[in-house]
Design a protein around this motif. Structure first.
Motif, short mmCIF file in Angstrom:
data_model
loop_
_atom_site.label_atom_id
_atom_site.label_comp_id
_atom_site.label_asym_id
_atom_site.label_seq_id
_atom_site.Cartn_x
_atom_site.Cartn_y
_atom_site.Cartn_z
N ASN A 158 0.89 -1.18 -0.08
CA ASN A 158 -0.03 -0.17 0.18
C ASN A 158 0.98 1.20 -0.13
O ASN A 158 0.62 2.26 -0.52
CB ASN A 158 -0.91 0.00 1.20
N GLY A 159 1.91 1.13 0.61
CA GLY A 159 2.87 2.27 0.75
C GLY A 159 3.35 2.47 -0.81
O GLY A 159 3.63 3.89 -1.27
N TRP A 160 3.71 1.60 -1.41
CA TRP A 160 4.30 1.55 -2.65
C TRP A 160 3.37 2.03 -3.55
O TRP A 160 3.51 2.93 -4.75
CB TRP A 160 4.85 -0.04 -3.10
N TRP A 161 2.07 1.77 -3.51
CA TRP A 161 0.96 2.13 -4.36
C TRP A 161 0.73 3.52 -4.25
O TRP A 161 0.37 4.30 -5.15
CB TRP A 161 -0.19 1.05 -4.18
N LEU A 162 0.70 4.15 -3.06
CA LEU A 162 0.59 5.34 -2.91
C LEU A 162 1.32 6.27 -3.64
O LEU A 162 1.17 7.04 -4.43
CB LEU A 162 0.47 5.66 -1.37
N VAL A 163 2.91 5.97 -3.52
CA VAL A 163 3.74 6.61 -4.27
C VAL A 163 3.77 6.37 -5.79
O VAL A 163 4.00 7.46 -6.50
CB VAL A 163 5.24 6.16 -3.66
N THR A 164 3.57 5.26 -6.16
CA THR A 164 3.18 4.93 -7.39
C THR A 164 2.16 5.59 -8.27
O THR A 164 2.23 6.03 -9.22
CB THR A 164 2.70 3.32 -7.91
N SER A 165 0.97 5.94 -7.23
CA SER A 165 -0.14 6.56 -8.17
C SER A 165 0.10 7.78 -8.26
O SER A 165 -0.38 8.43 -9.35
CB SER A 165 -1.27 6.17 -7.42
N VAL A 166 0.88 8.54 -7.46
CA VAL A 166 1.36 9.89 -7.64
C VAL A 166 2.48 9.93 -8.77
O VAL A 166 2.32 10.91 -9.67
CB VAL A 166 1.84 10.44 -6.37
N TYR A 167 3.36 9.06 -8.69
CA TYR A 167 4.34 9.07 -9.78
C TYR A 167 3.86 8.76 -11.19
O TYR A 167 4.28 9.42 -12.13
CB TYR A 167 5.21 7.71 -9.29
N LEU A 168 2.63 7.88 -11.53
CA LEU A 168 2.18 7.85 -12.57
C LEU A 168 1.51 8.99 -13.11
O LEU A 168 1.72 9.36 -14.47
CB LEU A 168 1.24 6.55 -12.71
N VAL A 169 1.02 9.88 -12.46
CA VAL A 169 0.27 11.10 -12.92
C VAL A 169 1.50 12.27 -12.92
O VAL A 169 1.46 12.80 -14.00
CB VAL A 169 -0.63 11.52 -11.70
N VAL A 170 2.16 12.56 -11.76
CA VAL A 170 3.09 13.82 -11.77
C VAL A 170 4.21 13.35 -12.44
O VAL A 170 4.77 14.44 -13.48
CB VAL A 170 3.36 13.96 -10.35
N ASP A 171 4.73 12.31 -12.35
CA ASP A 171 6.18 12.21 -13.10
C ASP A 171 6.15 11.47 -14.35
O ASP A 171 7.04 11.92 -15.39
CB ASP A 171 7.19 11.11 -11.96
N ALA A 172 5.28 10.54 -14.78
CA ALA A 172 5.10 9.91 -15.82
C ALA A 172 4.06 10.65 -16.58
O ALA A 172 4.08 10.42 -18.05
CB ALA A 172 4.83 8.44 -15.82
N GLY A 173 3.45 11.55 -16.25
CA GLY A 173 2.34 12.22 -16.89
C GLY A 173 1.22 11.19 -17.56
O GLY A 173 1.13 11.79 -18.75
N LEU A 174 0.83 10.17 -17.28
CA LEU A 174 -0.12 9.52 -17.69
C LEU A 174 -1.38 10.21 -17.91
O LEU A 174 -1.99 10.86 -16.95
CB LEU A 174 -0.08 8.06 -17.41
N SER A 175 -2.08 9.94 -18.78
CA SER A 175 -3.64 10.43 -19.11
C SER A 175 -4.71 9.69 -18.24
O SER A 175 -4.09 8.45 -17.86
CB SER A 175 -4.13 10.24 -20.55
N PRO A 176 -5.84 10.00 -17.94
CA PRO A 176 -6.79 9.29 -17.31
C PRO A 176 -7.22 7.94 -17.86
O PRO A 176 -7.30 6.99 -17.24
CB PRO A 176 -8.08 10.06 -17.44
N ALA A 177 -7.42 7.83 -19.35
CA ALA A 177 -7.33 6.64 -20.18
C ALA A 177 -6.28 5.52 -19.86
O ALA A 177 -6.66 4.65 -19.79
CB ALA A 177 -7.61 7.07 -21.51
N GLN A 178 -4.93 6.19 -19.93
CA GLN A 178 -4.03 5.45 -20.01
C GLN A 178 -3.87 4.58 -18.47
O GLN A 178 -3.55 3.69 -18.30
CB GLN A 178 -2.60 6.04 -19.99
#
Length: 395
Positions: free
Chosen positions: A17-37
């Motif tokens: 869960n700690g990993w997913w918290l950081v990853t969920s932000v990482y995917l949006v902020v750092d990787a810049g994925l779109s909602p569809a992605q």
């Protein structure tokens, strides 16, 4: 074994869960994925897991539940670690697919192992509920520890550290878990595996109650998974402050939701084990409707945050533990992991079909309308779970 199992459940929840918290932000902020992605990742991940789920469950029922968990830990840690090394969509998609495959070796195997090793039918539901609470408290700890680490250092570094720690947890399973009450198939394993699979199918086909919880799981998991992946984007769009780092806000929200979840499970633990399970499931689905509508049409991040707490603190923990106990009490030792794997398949199928539908809505219309679609799935579930469920299936 009970204490060892609950301790492992807690530690795995900390890291995951700690990993997913950081990853969920990482995917949006750092990787810049779109909602569809974001939703597409979940759907593709689930497609691969769907294919692997039943074979993994059958292997656990014929070879070893303990070593299935060891394999799961190694693959899961590898996938988690690799996530922090990439920012491109194809590479991140690959890491999440590996994570989905890794989970198939644990889903069902963990419940089957503790049920058989404990060998106390009158106590197992209590242990499973304690395990669910341990997952919530472990998750809260993971959000604080890994969320704080990501804030103090870097998100990608924290993701890599969590993955390495998850891999090392395989040693705990290998050294501390026992498997005294399980007899593996020594010869003709393929034939035995096929027989186990057929017995599981027969059980499910004859039980209206199992079919009902399968349908509910399909809808609820599809809605919850898509909503969970869209939540960070929606909250940021609503104006969630970016200073300090958004990871702190998501950490706080996650911890509050998990604390609420632990309290809710303690309050309803006796009802879950009795005749109120279907009613509680329906009520949890109605809370999901409320949460999704609040999140979809919120005008500020405060209302959106309340919706997130409702989803993570009431809907997710209640529906998950009810479905686990529901299946566990309607199966037998020789096909227990296989039957739980069938349940997990419905979870993945929901993520694929409902997830792709919601991703299409998000791409063609707006994010609020995609969240409204999640609310409709929860509403359908609430109606479904008010149907009569009494049956006694035999294998």
């Amino acid at each position: 074994m009970e204490k060892v199992f609950i301790r492992w459940t807690w530690m795995r929840a900390v890291l995951h869960n700690g990993w997913w918290l950081v990853t969920s932000v990482y995917l949006v902020v750092d990787a810049g994925l779109s909602p569809a992605q974001l939703v597409l990742i979940g759907s593709v991940q689930s497609a691969f897991a769907l294919v692997c789920e039943v074979p993994a469950g059958v292997i656990a029922d014929t070879i070893s539940r303990k070593w299935s968990l060891v394999i799961s830990q190694v693959l899961m840690g590898t996938a988690m670690l690799a996530t922090g090394l990439f920012e491109s969509f194809p590479a991140l998609l690959a890491t999440q697919v590996l994570w989905g495959i890794s989970w198939t070796f644990a889903s069902g195997s963990d419940v089957a192992l503790i049920t058989d090793e404990l060998d106390q039918p009158d106590r197992i539901n209590v242990v499973l509920t304690r395990s669910a609470r341990a997952q919530l408290t472990g998750a809260a700890t993971g959000l604080i520890v890994l969320g704080g680490l990501a804030w103090a250092t870097r998100r990608d570094l924290t993701i890599v550290i969590a993955g390495a720690a998850m891999m090392s947890l395989a040693l705990y399973v290998a050294l501390q878990f026992t498997e005294h009450n399980f007899v593996p198939t020594r010869t003709a394993r393929w034939a035995a595996s096929w027989t186990t699979f057929r017995r599981g199918v027969t059980l499910v086909r004859r039980s209206r109650a199992i079919l009902l919880i399968f349908a509910a799981t399909f809808l609820v998991n599809g809605a919850s998974d898509a909503a969970g992946r869209l939540t960070p984007k929606q909250l940021l769009d609503l104006g969630l402050p970016t200073e300090p780092d958004p990871i702190l806000w998501f950490t706080g929200l996650g911890v509050i939701g998990l604390i609420v979840g632990a309290l809710v499970l303690r309050l309803v633990s006796k009802r879950i084990n009795g005749s109120h399970a279907s009613t509680d499931y329906a009520l949890a689905a109605l809370v999901g409707v409320l949460a999704m509508l609040l999140l979809a049409f919120a005008r500020d991040p405060v209302v959106g945050a309340i919706a997130v707490v409702l989803l993570s603190g009431i809907v997710t923990p209640l529906t998950r533990i009810i479905s686990t106990i529901w299946i566990n009490t309607r199966t037998t030792a020789d096909i227990r992991a296989t039957t739980h794997s069938f349940l997990a398949q419905l979870e993945y199928l929901g993520e694929i079909i409902c997830g792709l539908t919601i991703a299409t809505v998000a791409r063609l219309t707006t994010l609020p309308l995609a969240l409204t679609t999640c609310a409709l799935l929860f509403a359908t579930t609430a109606v479904l779970m008010r149907q009569p469920t009494s049956d006694e299936a035999t294998v």
